[in-house]
Design an enzyme around this catalytic site. Structure first.
Site, PDB file in Angstrom:
ATOM      1  N   ASN A 190       1.299  -0.127   5.693  1.00 42.75           N
ATOM      2  CA  ASN A 190       1.895  -0.722   4.491  1.00 42.75           C
ATOM      3  C   ASN A 190       2.819  -1.828   4.958  1.00 42.75           C
ATOM      4  OD1 ASN A 190       3.070  -1.274   1.984  1.00 42.75           O
ATOM      5  ND2 ASN A 190       4.532   0.387   2.153  1.00 42.75           N
ATOM      6  N   GLY A 191       2.602  -3.052   4.480  1.00 40.84           N
ATOM      7  CA  GLY A 191       3.454  -4.163   4.871  1.00 40.84           C
ATOM      8  C   GLY A 191       2.641  -5.397   5.162  1.00 40.84           C
TER       9      GLY A 191
ATOM     10  N   TYR B  75      10.983  -2.789  -9.036  1.00 43.05           N
ATOM     11  CA  TYR B  75       9.677  -2.707  -9.671  1.00 43.05           C
ATOM     12  C   TYR B  75       8.719  -1.683  -9.059  1.00 43.05           C
ATOM     13  CZ  TYR B  75       4.882  -4.094 -10.885  1.00 43.05           C
ATOM     14  OH  TYR B  75       3.580  -4.081 -11.286  1.00 43.05           O
TER      15      TYR B  75
ATOM     16  N   CYS C  17       0.812  -1.202   0.000  1.00 43.93           N
ATOM     17  CA  CYS C  17       0.000   0.000   0.000  1.00 43.93           C
ATOM     18  C   CYS C  17       0.849   1.257   0.000  1.00 43.93           C
ATOM     19  CB  CYS C  17      -0.884   0.011   1.246  1.00 43.93           C
ATOM     20  SG  CYS C  17      -1.852  -1.491   1.424  1.00 43.93           S
TER      21      CYS C  17
ATOM     22  N   GLY D  80      -1.248   1.209  -4.985  1.00 44.47           N
ATOM     23  CA  GLY D  80      -2.517   0.607  -4.623  1.00 44.47           C
ATOM     24  C   GLY D  80      -3.650   1.258  -5.372  1.00 44.47           C
TER      25      GLY D  80
END
Ligand code: SF4
Length: 479
Positions: A114-115, A255, A14, A40
Site C-alpha cells: 500500500n503506497g 476521507y 490499497c 480498494g
C-alpha cells in the site's frame, strides 16, 4: 501501489491484511479484506501457506466476487497475506492484482503493498537494463527484484537492506513459506496496525479489520520498522531510522479511513467530529438544516451541527451497492456513479436553507452535480462546507488526485470554485484547523493542501507538475 505503466496515469492506494499463527488464516484474511474493501474495489488476492506449500487466489473485482467456497479448499494454512487494490484510471489487469507471488532461487516470496514508491522508475530501469523481466506494471514489483538481487540475497538482514533502498510511501506485507513480515516506510505515511489473535498475530491497514476478526489492537508498526512473525515468535527491528518527523497522511483521517478505525493514534470519527465543529467556527452561516454527504461526511456534519446549533438531517440517501465515486476508473463512470449513489430526500430539503458538509472537493464536478440535485429538489439555498483545506496539489504517495490541472483548487480561488460548483457559499477548513486538533500535529503530511512534500517526489510520475508548482523550491513538512 502505483501503476507505472508507460502512458498510463493510474494512481492507487490499497488495503492490507496479514496473519501468522492463526488456524485457517484464509478466513480471517478474507474477513479482514472485507472490512478494508473501501480502500480498494478493483481487485483482491490472498496467499496462504502451511509451512510447506504456498497457494494464492487472486482476481479482479470485489472481495465477494473473487473468493468462493472453492478458494478455501485451496488456501490452507496458518499464515498468509491479503490485498485489496484500488485503481482510478487505466485498465484493471489481473497481473497487477496483488499479492505478487514469485519463485526465487531460495523459495517463494509473496508481496503486497500500500503506497507509492517515488524511486520505482529508476530501480525498474536499472533492473531491466541488467536483463530482469517484470511481471506487472506496478511499482511494488521492484521490491521482489531487490530481494532476488544477489547483492542483498547473500547478506544478512536482506529484507531490511532491500526495503531501505525504497523511497516513497509504503506499508508492505511479505510472506515466505514459513514467515510473514510487515514493514512501514520511515515517514509512516500509510497506516499499518498490529493485532493479537489467539496464539497468533494479524496486521492490517486499519484497526476496523482487526476488530472484525476479533483481534485485539496491540500497536502500530513503527515507521522504519520490520516486523517478522515466524515459529520463534514476533520480532521487531528497525531497517531504517524513523524520519526526524513522521509524515502520516492526514487525508486518511479526512476521507480514506473508516470512522471506526484508529489511525495514527486517532479515532477517525472523533477527528472528523472536531473538524466539523471547527468548520462551524471558521465559516458560520445562517441556515435551517445541516446535511452530510454520506458516508465520509457524516461525522463532520454532526460536529458542524453540534457547534452551530443548526439541526442535522438526512438530505442524501446513499445506495450502498454502488462503489465509491472517487475511485471509479473513468470520468464518465464516476459521474454515473454519483447519480446512482446518492438520492436527495426532497421532503427534507424542499424550501430549506441547507448546509452541505463534505469531506473534500477534488475535481469539483461531483460537488456541482450534487448541488444541482439539491436545487432540483427545491432547496432554497445551498451552502457548502468542506472538512479539509483546498486540495491544490497532487499526491505522490498513493492517493489519487489526478494532476494539478484537474484539481478544482489547482488554479482556482475559493470564490472561483464556489461559482464552479454553483453554491451560495463555500467554506473550507483551514490548514491550522486540520492539524491543530491532532495529538501530534507536526507528524502529519498535508502536502496536497500545502504543497510541502515530506520527501522529494520529483522522481515520481507527475514530476513536471511538481517542478512547475512547488512553492519557493522548498521541501518541508506540513506548515
Ligand atoms: S499529499 Fe495528501 S493524500 Fe498524499 S500522503 Fe500527503 S496528505 Fe496524504
Amino acid at each position: 501501489m502505483r501503476n507505472d505503466c508507460p502512458g498510463c496515469e493510474a494512481r492507487e492506494s490499497c488495503g492490507l491484511f496479514g496473519a501468522y499463527g492463526v488456524p485457517e488464516a484464509c478466513l480471517s484474511i478474507y474477513r479482514g479484506l472485507f472490512s478494508l474493501q473501501h480502500r480498494g474495489q478493483e481487485g483482491a488476492g490472498i496467499v496462504t501457506g502451511d509451512g510447506q506449500r504456498v497457494k494464492s487466489v487472486r482476481g479482479v473485482g470485489l472481495v465477494s466476487d473473487v473468493f468462493s467456497a472453492r478458494s478455501w479448499k485451496e488456501l490452507k494454512g496458518h499464515l498468509g497475506i491479503g490485498h485489496v487494490r484500488y485503481s482510478t484510471t487505466g485498465s484493471t489487469l489481473i497481473q497487477n492484482v496483488q499479492p505478487i507471488v514469485v519463485e526465487c532461487v531460495d523459495g517463494v516470496w509473496a508481496v503486497a503493498h500500500n503506497g507509492n514508491l517515488v524511486n520505482a522508475g529508476e530501480l525498474r530501469a536499472m533492473y531491466q537494463e541488467s536483463g530482469a523481466i517484470f511481471q506487472t506494471s506496478t511499482d511494488s514489483e521492484v521490491l521482489v527484484h531487490l530481494l532476488a538481487d544477489p547483492m542483498f540475497r547473500r547478506r544478512p538482514h536482506r529484507v531490511g537492506r532491500a526495503l531501505s533502498e525504497l523511497k516513497g510511501s509504503f506499508a508492505f506485507l511479505l510472506m515466505t513459506r514459513n514467515c510473514v513480515m510487515a514493514a512501514r516506510d520511515p515517514f509512516g505515511i500509510r497506516p499499518l496496525a498490529l493485532g493479537a489473535l489467539g496464539q497468533g498475530h494479524v496486521v492490517a491497514s486499519e484497526t476496523c479489520a482487526l476488530r472484525q476478526v476479533g483481534a485485539a489492537y496491540v500497536r502500530d508498526v513503527e515507521p522504519g520498522e520490520l516486523l517478522v512473525m515466524d515459529e520463534t515468535g514476533l520480532h521487531g527491528s528497525q531497517f531504517a531510522e524513523p524520519a526526524p518527523r513522521a509524515a502520516h497522511c492526514v487525508f486518511e483521517l479526512v476521507y480514506f479511513a473508516r470512522p471506526d478505525s484508529l489511525v495514527f493514534g486517532e479515532n477517525v470519527h472523533k477527528v472528523r467530529l472536531r473538524y466539523g465543529m471547527r468548520l462551524a467556527e471558521e465559516h458560520p452561516v445562517q441556515a435551517d438544516i445541516v446535511i452530510s454527504v454520506p458516508d465520509s461526511g457524516n461525522s463532520a456534519a454532526l460536529g458542524f451541527s453540534r457547534k452551530s446549533g443548526i439541526p442535522l438531517d438526512f438530505g442524501f440517501i446513499r445506495n450502498h451497492y454502488v462503489g465509491r465515486t472517487f475511485i471509479m476508473p473513468l470520468t464518465g463512470q464516476r459521474e454515473q456513479g454519483v447519480d446512482m449513489k446518492l438520492s436527495v430526500l426532497h421532503e427534507v430539503v424542499k424550501g430549506q436553507r441547507v448546509v452541505v458538509v463534505d469531506d473534500s472537493i477534488v475535481r469539483g464536478t461531483t460537488s456541482r452535480r450534487r448541488i444541482r440535485f439539491l436545487r432540483q429538489a427545491g432547496a432554497a439555498e445551498v451552502h457548502v462546507r468542506i472538512s479539509c483545506p483546498p486540495t491544490a496539489h497532487p499526491c505522490f504517495y498513493g492517493i489519487d488526485f489526478a494532476t494539478r490541472e484537474e484539481l478544482a483548487a489547482g488554479a482556482r480561488t475559493v470564490e472561483e470554485i464556489r461559482k464552479f460548483i454553483e453554491a451560495d457559499s463555500l467554506g473550507y477548513l483551514s490548514v491550522e484547523g486540520l492539524l491543530s486538533p491532532l495529538q501530534r500535529p507536526n507528524d502529519f503530511c498535508a502536502a496536497c493542501f500545502t504543497g510541502k512534500y515530506p520527501l522529494d517526489p520529483s522522481r515520481a510520475q507527475g514530476k513536471k507538475d511538481w517542478e512547475t508548482n512547488r512553492p519557493d523550491g522548498e521541501l518541508g513538512l506540513n506548515l
